[in-house]
Motif scaffolding. Structure first.
Motif, mmCIF file in Angstrom:
data_model
loop_
_atom_site.group_PDB
_atom_site.id
_atom_site.type_symbol
_atom_site.label_atom_id
_atom_site.label_comp_id
_atom_site.label_asym_id
_atom_site.label_seq_id
_atom_site.Cartn_x
_atom_site.Cartn_y
_atom_site.Cartn_z
ATOM 1 N N ASP A 22 -4.458 5.767 1.981
ATOM 2 C CA ASP A 22 -3.330 5.895 1.049
ATOM 3 C C ASP A 22 -3.351 7.238 0.327
ATOM 4 O O ASP A 22 -3.187 7.314 -0.893
ATOM 5 C CB ASP A 22 -3.335 4.758 0.021
ATOM 6 C CG ASP A 22 -3.015 3.410 0.646
ATOM 7 O OD1 ASP A 22 -2.289 3.388 1.653
ATOM 8 O OD2 ASP A 22 -3.500 2.390 0.136
ATOM 9 N N GLY A 23 -3.533 8.301 1.105
ATOM 10 C CA GLY A 23 -3.574 9.631 0.522
ATOM 11 C C GLY A 23 -2.198 10.235 0.335
ATOM 12 O O GLY A 23 -2.061 11.464 0.364
ATOM 13 N N GLN A 67 2.090 9.195 -1.289
ATOM 14 C CA GLN A 67 3.078 8.236 -1.780
ATOM 15 C C GLN A 67 4.457 8.660 -1.280
ATOM 16 O O GLN A 67 4.932 8.157 -0.278
ATOM 17 C CB GLN A 67 3.017 8.119 -3.308
ATOM 18 C CG GLN A 67 1.764 7.380 -3.777
ATOM 19 C CD GLN A 67 1.780 7.064 -5.251
ATOM 20 O OE1 GLN A 67 2.800 6.697 -5.826
ATOM 21 N NE2 GLN A 67 0.621 7.203 -5.890
ATOM 22 N N THR A 78 2.368 16.073 1.455
ATOM 23 C CA THR A 78 1.340 15.700 2.422
ATOM 24 C C THR A 78 1.102 16.730 3.524
ATOM 25 O O THR A 78 -0.061 17.014 3.852
ATOM 26 C CB THR A 78 1.667 14.324 3.033
ATOM 27 O OG1 THR A 78 1.854 13.379 1.971
ATOM 28 C CG2 THR A 78 0.543 13.848 3.937
ATOM 29 N N CYS A 93 -0.148 17.178 -6.105
ATOM 30 C CA CYS A 93 0.497 15.921 -5.712
ATOM 31 C C CYS A 93 1.106 15.321 -6.966
ATOM 32 O O CYS A 93 0.391 14.799 -7.825
ATOM 33 C CB CYS A 93 -0.515 14.958 -5.091
ATOM 34 S SG CYS A 93 0.180 13.317 -4.736
ATOM 35 N N CYS A 114 2.778 12.704 -7.271
ATOM 36 C CA CYS A 114 2.652 11.241 -7.298
ATOM 37 C C CYS A 114 1.264 10.814 -7.761
ATOM 38 O O CYS A 114 1.055 9.641 -8.064
ATOM 39 C CB CYS A 114 2.925 10.659 -5.917
ATOM 40 S SG CYS A 114 4.584 10.968 -5.287
ATOM 41 N N ALA A 159 -1.727 10.955 -5.943
ATOM 42 C CA ALA A 159 -2.506 10.259 -4.911
ATOM 43 C C ALA A 159 -3.838 10.951 -4.631
ATOM 44 O O ALA A 159 -4.362 10.874 -3.526
ATOM 45 C CB ALA A 159 -1.689 10.167 -3.623
ATOM 46 N N GLY A 178 -6.929 8.972 -3.050
ATOM 47 C CA GLY A 178 -6.799 8.711 -1.623
ATOM 48 C C GLY A 178 -6.986 9.962 -0.788
ATOM 49 O O GLY A 178 -7.529 9.913 0.319
ATOM 50 N N LEU A 226 -8.083 3.349 -5.086
ATOM 51 C CA LEU A 226 -6.818 3.240 -4.378
ATOM 52 C C LEU A 226 -6.992 2.773 -2.944
ATOM 53 O O LEU A 226 -6.018 2.671 -2.215
ATOM 54 C CB LEU A 226 -6.095 4.593 -4.391
ATOM 55 C CG LEU A 226 -5.617 5.080 -5.748
ATOM 56 C CD1 LEU A 226 -4.856 6.388 -5.599
ATOM 57 C CD2 LEU A 226 -4.730 4.049 -6.422
#
Length: 207
Positions: free
Chosen positions: A116-117, A119, A124, A173, A175, A177, A180, A201
């Motif tokens: 879950d790296g 969102q 990414t 990031c 979000c 994350a 992750g 996470l």
């Protein structure tokens, strides 16, 4: 009578005058050759997205502050929004599209999914490209700003969470994350398990 040397001088062009004309540039991207006609001021990011349809590299800040546009040039991570395309001729460029495929994901792509790296996913591609460069830098014995002992550099198996965060600090990031992302890098590094902080996470909540 005016000095002839003054009469022959051409007026100095204004500093902000537009650059006229285009230049033919051949770029090697993901093992393929592309030839484009561009103005010298065009960035690599704009060529990738607007001319070649390689939209995996994202335009976030467009000022080299977020890392969403990160690509690999000759194995090193580069903000493509700050890199002029004309300067990349003769170099090897790898974007997120060149790291893996739908049929066979790059190990980092698979690890980001498993841990879950991500969102929203906008950052990414840049995170994964930066992580790929991070792993190569560690293999080559490169220190970071927080490496405590330059005579005993970390290897992949001893790469700490703090080292990973420092080495990825140029990629944001929004979000949040990060846990992750750290877990994904640790997994690909060959470490037995993510750090406890990263597990927050990753683990399924208790029923």
């Amino acid at each position: 009578m005016l000095d002839s040397t003054l009469e022959d001088q051409s007026p100095t062009p204004a500093r902000n005058s537009p650059i006229q004309g285009e230049t033919e540039v051949t770029l090697t991207i993901n093992d393929e050759s592309y030839t484009v006609n561009i103005e010298p001021r065009v960035t690599l990011l704009d060529v990738l997205r607007e001319r070649l349809g390689l939209t995996g590299s994202k335009k976030g800040c467009d000022h080299g502050q977020c890392g969403a546009c990160t690509v690999l040039i000759d194995g090193e991570r580069v903000y493509s929004c700050l890199s002029l395309a004309i300067m990349q001729e003769g170099k090897t460029i790898v974007t997120i599209e060149g790291l893996g495929s739908e049929e066979e994901l790059h190990p980092l792509q698979a690890a980001f999914l498993e841990n879950d790296g991500l969102q929203c996913g906008y950052c990414t591609p840049g995170q994964i490209c930066a992580s790929a460069a991070l792993l190569e830098e560690v293999k080559q014995g490169s220190a970071s700003a927080i490496t405590p002992d330059l005579t005993s550099l970390p290897d992949l198996e001893t790469l700490s969470e703090a080292e990973i965060k420092e080495r990825l600090s140029g990629n944001l990031c929004r979000c949040g994350a990060y846990n992750g992302i750290v877990a994904a890098v640790q997994q690909v590094s060959g470490q037995a398990a993510p750090s406890p902080a990263a597990n927050i996470l990753v683990e399924e909540p208790e029923q």
